[in-house]
Design a protein around this motif. Structure first.
Motif, PDB file in Angstrom:
ATOM      1  N   ARG A   1      -1.726   7.136 -13.836  1.00  0.00           N
ATOM      2  CA  ARG A   1      -2.917   6.296 -14.029  1.00  0.00           C
ATOM      3  C   ARG A   1      -3.423   5.763 -12.706  1.00  0.00           C
ATOM      4  NH1 ARG A   1      -2.235   1.897 -18.508  1.00  0.00           N
ATOM      5  NH2 ARG A   1      -0.517   1.272 -17.131  1.00  0.00           N
ATOM      6  N   GLY A   2      -2.534   5.440 -11.777  1.00  0.00           N
ATOM      7  CA  GLY A   2      -2.829   4.966 -10.436  1.00  0.00           C
ATOM      8  C   GLY A   2      -4.174   4.245 -10.287  1.00  0.00           C
ATOM      9  N   PRO A   3      -4.426   3.615  -9.155  1.00  0.00           N
ATOM     10  CA  PRO A   3      -3.491   3.480  -8.041  1.00  0.00           C
ATOM     11  C   PRO A   3      -2.369   2.481  -8.321  1.00  0.00           C
ATOM     12  CG  PRO A   3      -5.488   2.258  -7.576  1.00  0.00           C
ATOM     13  CD  PRO A   3      -5.730   2.995  -8.858  1.00  0.00           C
ATOM     14  N   ILE A   4      -1.272   2.630  -7.599  1.00  0.00           N
ATOM     15  CA  ILE A   4      -0.068   1.831  -7.770  1.00  0.00           C
ATOM     16  C   ILE A   4       0.138   0.981  -6.522  1.00  0.00           C
ATOM     17  CG2 ILE A   4       2.418   1.913  -8.234  1.00  0.00           C
ATOM     18  CD1 ILE A   4       1.823   4.964  -9.030  1.00  0.00           C
ATOM     19  N   LEU A   5       0.596  -0.257  -6.711  1.00  0.00           N
ATOM     20  CA  LEU A   5       0.908  -1.116  -5.571  1.00  0.00           C
ATOM     21  C   LEU A   5       2.350  -1.600  -5.654  1.00  0.00           C
ATOM     22  CD1 LEU A   5      -0.039  -2.673  -3.030  1.00  0.00           C
ATOM     23  CD2 LEU A   5      -0.555  -4.599  -4.548  1.00  0.00           C
TER      24      LEU A   5
ATOM     25  N   ALA B   1       3.962  11.768  -1.878  1.00  0.00           N
ATOM     26  CA  ALA B   1       4.388  13.157  -1.701  1.00  0.00           C
ATOM     27  C   ALA B   1       4.375  13.915  -3.021  1.00  0.00           C
ATOM     28  CB  ALA B   1       5.789  13.193  -1.087  1.00  0.00           C
ATOM     29  N   ARG B   2       4.542  13.184  -4.120  1.00  0.00           N
ATOM     30  CA  ARG B   2       4.507  13.785  -5.454  1.00  0.00           C
ATOM     31  C   ARG B   2       3.095  13.865  -6.009  1.00  0.00           C
ATOM     32  NH1 ARG B   2       9.609  11.719  -4.943  1.00  0.00           N
ATOM     33  NH2 ARG B   2      11.265  12.594  -6.243  1.00  0.00           N
ATOM     34  N   GLY B   3       2.132  13.407  -5.256  1.00  0.00           N
ATOM     35  CA  GLY B   3       0.741  13.512  -5.690  1.00  0.00           C
ATOM     36  C   GLY B   3       0.184  12.277  -6.361  1.00  0.00           C
ATOM     37  N   TYR B   4       0.941  11.189  -6.399  1.00  0.00           N
ATOM     38  CA  TYR B   4       0.451   9.945  -6.994  1.00  0.00           C
ATOM     39  C   TYR B   4      -0.256   9.108  -5.926  1.00  0.00           C
ATOM     40  CZ  TYR B   4       3.883  11.393 -10.487  1.00  0.00           C
ATOM     41  OH  TYR B   4       4.612  12.115 -11.397  1.00  0.00           O
ATOM     42  N   SER B   5      -1.038   8.159  -6.368  1.00  0.00           N
ATOM     43  CA  SER B   5      -1.761   7.273  -5.452  1.00  0.00           C
ATOM     44  C   SER B   5      -1.025   5.942  -5.362  1.00  0.00           C
ATOM     45  CB  SER B   5      -3.192   7.060  -5.957  1.00  0.00           C
ATOM     46  OG  SER B   5      -3.888   6.157  -5.125  1.00  0.00           O
ATOM     47  N   ALA B   6      -0.241   5.765  -4.306  1.00  0.00           N
ATOM     48  CA  ALA B   6       0.605   4.580  -4.181  1.00  0.00           C
ATOM     49  C   ALA B   6       0.378   3.881  -2.842  1.00  0.00           C
ATOM     50  CB  ALA B   6       2.073   4.966  -4.318  1.00  0.00           C
ATOM     51  N   PHE B   7       0.457   2.547  -2.895  1.00  0.00           N
ATOM     52  CA  PHE B   7       0.261   1.711  -1.722  1.00  0.00           C
ATOM     53  C   PHE B   7       1.364   0.655  -1.682  1.00  0.00           C
ATOM     54  CE2 PHE B   7      -3.708   3.542  -2.962  1.00  0.00           C
ATOM     55  CZ  PHE B   7      -4.331   3.880  -1.771  1.00  0.00           C
TER      56      PHE B   7
ATOM     57  N   LEU C   1      -2.856 -12.025  -1.699  1.00  0.00           N
ATOM     58  CA  LEU C   1      -2.793 -10.649  -1.233  1.00  0.00           C
ATOM     59  C   LEU C   1      -4.180 -10.148  -0.825  1.00  0.00           C
ATOM     60  CD1 LEU C   1      -0.340  -9.181  -3.900  1.00  0.00           C
ATOM     61  CD2 LEU C   1       0.191  -9.879  -1.555  1.00  0.00           C
ATOM     62  N   PRO C   2      -4.248  -9.241   0.145  1.00  0.00           N
ATOM     63  CA  PRO C   2      -5.539  -8.787   0.695  1.00  0.00           C
ATOM     64  C   PRO C   2      -6.194  -7.672  -0.107  1.00  0.00           C
ATOM     65  CG  PRO C   2      -3.761  -7.746   1.884  1.00  0.00           C
ATOM     66  CD  PRO C   2      -3.107  -8.660   0.875  1.00  0.00           C
ATOM     67  N   PHE C   3      -6.338  -7.889  -1.413  1.00  0.00           N
ATOM     68  CA  PHE C   3      -6.933  -6.878  -2.267  1.00  0.00           C
ATOM     69  C   PHE C   3      -7.998  -7.498  -3.156  1.00  0.00           C
ATOM     70  CE2 PHE C   3      -2.437  -5.619  -1.575  1.00  0.00           C
ATOM     71  CZ  PHE C   3      -2.668  -4.469  -0.824  1.00  0.00           C
ATOM     72  N   SER C   4      -8.911  -6.666  -3.600  1.00  0.00           N
ATOM     73  CA  SER C   4      -9.978  -7.137  -4.476  1.00  0.00           C
ATOM     74  C   SER C   4      -9.480  -7.268  -5.913  1.00  0.00           C
ATOM     75  CB  SER C   4     -11.162  -6.167  -4.427  1.00  0.00           C
ATOM     76  OG  SER C   4     -10.760  -4.876  -4.856  1.00  0.00           O
ATOM     77  N   ASP C   5     -10.260  -7.921  -6.747  1.00  0.00           N
ATOM     78  CA  ASP C   5      -9.919  -8.063  -8.156  1.00  0.00           C
ATOM     79  C   ASP C   5      -9.847  -6.690  -8.818  1.00  0.00           C
ATOM     80  OD1 ASP C   5     -10.185 -10.723  -7.572  1.00  0.00           O
ATOM     81  OD2 ASP C   5     -11.945 -11.068  -8.846  1.00  0.00           O
ATOM     82  N   ASP C   6      -8.945  -6.570  -9.798  1.00  0.00           N
ATOM     83  CA  ASP C   6      -8.895  -5.374 -10.658  1.00  0.00           C
ATOM     84  C   ASP C   6      -8.760  -4.071  -9.861  1.00  0.00           C
ATOM     85  OD1 ASP C   6      -9.473  -7.306 -12.606  1.00  0.00           O
ATOM     86  OD2 ASP C   6     -11.614  -6.863 -12.572  1.00  0.00           O
ATOM     87  N   GLN C   7      -7.895  -4.056  -8.868  1.00  0.00           N
ATOM     88  CA  GLN C   7      -7.815  -2.896  -7.976  1.00  0.00           C
ATOM     89  C   GLN C   7      -6.748  -1.875  -8.375  1.00  0.00           C
ATOM     90  OE1 GLN C   7      -7.992  -3.928  -3.843  1.00  0.00           O
ATOM     91  NE2 GLN C   7      -7.503  -1.876  -3.119  1.00  0.00           N
ATOM     92  N   PHE C   8      -5.638  -2.331  -8.993  1.00  0.00           N
ATOM     93  CA  PHE C   8      -4.508  -1.440  -9.254  1.00  0.00           C
ATOM     94  C   PHE C   8      -4.206  -1.331 -10.745  1.00  0.00           C
ATOM     95  CE2 PHE C   8      -3.986  -3.194  -5.007  1.00  0.00           C
ATOM     96  CZ  PHE C   8      -3.840  -2.028  -4.255  1.00  0.00           C
ATOM     97  N   SER C   9      -3.816  -0.137 -11.155  1.00  0.00           N
ATOM     98  CA  SER C   9      -3.446   0.077 -12.560  1.00  0.00           C
ATOM     99  C   SER C   9      -1.989  -0.292 -12.820  1.00  0.00           C
ATOM    100  CB  SER C   9      -3.673   1.544 -12.948  1.00  0.00           C
ATOM    101  OG  SER C   9      -5.048   1.858 -12.931  1.00  0.00           O
ATOM    102  N   LEU C  10      -1.157  -0.214 -11.788  1.00  0.00           N
ATOM    103  CA  LEU C  10       0.256  -0.545 -11.923  1.00  0.00           C
ATOM    104  C   LEU C  10       0.691  -1.311 -10.672  1.00  0.00           C
ATOM    105  CD1 LEU C  10       2.958  -0.251 -13.471  1.00  0.00           C
ATOM    106  CD2 LEU C  10       3.308   1.910 -12.245  1.00  0.00           C
ATOM    107  N   VAL C  11       1.275  -2.490 -10.881  1.00  0.00           N
ATOM    108  CA  VAL C  11       1.761  -3.316  -9.788  1.00  0.00           C
ATOM    109  C   VAL C  11       3.259  -3.514  -9.974  1.00  0.00           C
ATOM    110  CG1 VAL C  11       1.594  -5.545  -8.617  1.00  0.00           C
ATOM    111  CG2 VAL C  11      -0.469  -4.490  -9.595  1.00  0.00           C
TER     112      VAL C  11
END
Length: 233
Positions: A34-38, A53-59, A137-147
């Motif tokens: 579902r990403g992105p993940i934080l 490396a597995r193709g997911y969007s993670a930060f 945290l330095p992120f905007s509202d509603d930015q990540f699907s999984l924290v």
């Protein structure tokens, strides 16, 4: 090492792998896709490197991701030495069914920091690591699907009070997308006792439009750490 708990001054720089995250947070492929993940307070963990490396969007975000990269990688390696020595003095208190032995536990930490170091120093991956600390945290509202928050939030209950936890939870909810999830592990403090105000926090989450439940973790190791907190934003 005390008879009850793990002695730690300050916040240790954790080094854990993708597979450990999958087990501690009960992650399914559908969660990751579902990403992105934080990863919050990610330290030297290789989860973000391995997930991408597995193709997911993670930060990842951590107070140490500012200047002096070589110094805090060195700090993480030293923390492995320190934590291994502490564990060696209290091996009988831990469940080794996942790690197998103290030596394998240490080897996993060392492999994790090496993967992390290679990724974080890659110019093409630099944008995946942000400097920041709870409760802002330095992120905007509603930015990540999984924290995800591993081995920080409640583990240091003696160092961070209830007001901090309120602000931190609300901040994680702010950056999580509607319908997304926040997962926190473990739910115990360093003295191996359950976080005493978890019910109050779960009630607060409900008051702010979320829903929280305790779900089984599949990473046996720390005494009484059999569940993680799952928050539906």
């Amino acid at each position: 090492m005390s008879k009850q708990g793990y002695e730690q001054i300050g916040v240790a720089m954790t080094c854990r792998s993708f597979d450990e995250y999958v087990r501690m947070f009960g992650l399914q492929q559908s969660d990751l896709e579902r990403g992105p993940i934080l990863d919050v307070a990610a330290g030297g963990s290789s989860y973000t490197a391995e997930a991408n490396a597995r193709g997911y969007s993670a930060f990842a975000v951590d107070p140490r991701y500012g200047t002096g990269i070589e110094e805090w990688i060195k700090e993480a390696k030293q923390e492995i030495e320190t934590s291994t020595a502490k564990l060696a003095k209290a091996q009988d208190h831990f469940d080794w069914s996942y790690y197998g032995s103290l030596e394998q536990h240490r080897a996993g930490r060392e492999a994790s920091i090496l993967r992390f170091a290679a990724h974080v120093k890659d110019p093409l991956a630099a944008s995946h690591y942000k400097y920041g600390m709870l409760p802002e945290l330095p992120f905007s509202d509603d930015q990540f699907s999984l924290v995800l928050c591993s081995h920080f939030m409640f583990l240091y209950a003696d160092q961070f009070g209830y007001e901090f936890h309120i602000k931190a939870i609300l901040e994680l909810m702010r950056i999580c997308k509607p319908g997304g999830q926040i997962r926190i592990y473990p739910l115990i403090a360093l003295n191996w006792e359950p976080y005493p105000k978890l019910e109050q926090l779960m009630g607060l989450i409900s008051q702010h439009g979320g829903r929280a439940e305790m779900l089984p973790s599949q990473l046996p190791f720390i005494p009484k750490s059999s569940h993680y907190l799952n928050i539906f934003a």
